[in-house]
Scaffold this motif. Structure first.
Motif, PDB file in Angstrom:
ATOM      1  N   THR A 173       0.857  -1.237  -0.196  1.00 34.75           N
ATOM      2  CA  THR A 173       0.019  -0.005  -0.014  1.00 34.75           C
ATOM      3  C   THR A 173       0.960   1.322  -0.048  1.00 34.75           C
ATOM      4  O   THR A 173       2.015   1.169   0.883  1.00 34.75           O
ATOM      5  N   VAL A 174       0.500   2.146  -0.889  1.00 33.58           N
ATOM      6  CA  VAL A 174       1.354   3.436  -0.756  1.00 33.58           C
ATOM      7  C   VAL A 174       0.261   4.860  -0.871  1.00 33.58           C
ATOM      8  O   VAL A 174      -0.577   4.737  -1.554  1.00 33.58           O
ATOM      9  N   GLY A 175       0.472   5.105   0.644  1.00 31.14           N
ATOM     10  CA  GLY A 175      -0.592   6.297   1.038  1.00 31.14           C
ATOM     11  C   GLY A 175      -0.027   7.664   0.661  1.00 31.14           C
ATOM     12  O   GLY A 175       1.164   8.002   0.493  1.00 31.14           O
ATOM     13  N   GLN A 176      -0.794   8.500   0.329  1.00 28.65           N
ATOM     14  CA  GLN A 176      -0.364   9.994   0.206  1.00 28.65           C
ATOM     15  C   GLN A 176       0.977   9.995  -0.710  1.00 28.65           C
ATOM     16  O   GLN A 176       1.833  10.717  -0.594  1.00 28.65           O
ATOM     17  N   MET A 177       0.487   9.763  -2.037  1.00 26.13           N
ATOM     18  CA  MET A 177       1.495   9.827  -2.982  1.00 26.13           C
ATOM     19  C   MET A 177       1.406  11.372  -3.558  1.00 26.13           C
ATOM     20  O   MET A 177       0.352  12.029  -3.620  1.00 26.13           O
ATOM     21  N   ALA A 178       2.837  11.732  -3.918  1.00 28.66           N
ATOM     22  CA  ALA A 178       2.884  13.035  -4.443  1.00 28.66           C
ATOM     23  C   ALA A 178       3.200  12.733  -5.775  1.00 28.66           C
ATOM     24  O   ALA A 178       4.146  11.597  -6.081  1.00 28.66           O
TER      25      ALA A 178
END
Length: 140
Positions: free
Chosen positions: A82-87
């Motif tokens: 899971t990759v949260g808050q991607m820029a």
């Protein structure tokens, strides 16, 4: 004919069992400092001259490029990445296929993708989609 069908079924099940046993849910250490390039989406080759990639960096920062660069802090638990808050940068892709893929990929990473690693092939799956990446050095 029935014996032949049973024999073929037994052989096929054995091959599938061995193939599934070779793919494993990786640990963070298996992915760290590696880069993978997209090969197929849902079984079809991805039509791009510069295929999207995914990298796993220090602190398990996940980053890469589709049309836009993306980065975010990843977690890997029970075989799910899971990759949260991607820029991300916010450029429009020159191709609608890439735009749709970029949106789908970001949603998959945010929701969590099942991860399998077999040799140099990384398989990410979620929501009926299967993405297969191959390991690639950073130098092009």
């Amino acid at each position: 004919m029935t014996r032949l069908a049973l024999l073929c079924s037994a052989v096929l099940l054995t091959v599938l069992a061995v193939a599934c046993a070779n793919a494993k849910a990786p640990a963070q250490a298996d992915l760290l400092h590696r880069r993978f390039v997209l090969a197929t989406v849902d079984g079809d080759p991805f039509p791009a001259m510069n295929p999207p990639d995914i990298e796993f960096n220090e602190g398990f920062r996940v980053s890469g490029r589709i049309c836009n660069r993306y980065t975010g802090l990843g977690t890997l638990e029970n075989g799910v990445l899971t990759v949260g808050q991607m820029a991300t940068t916010k450029m429009l892709c020159p191709d609608d296929t890439l735009n749709r893929f970029e949106t789908m990929f970001a949603a998959m990473l945010a929701a969590g993708v099942k991860v399998d690693l077999e040799d140099d092939r990384l398989r990410l799956s979620q929501g009926g989609h299967v993405l297969v990446f191959t390991a690639r050095d950073w130098v092009r």
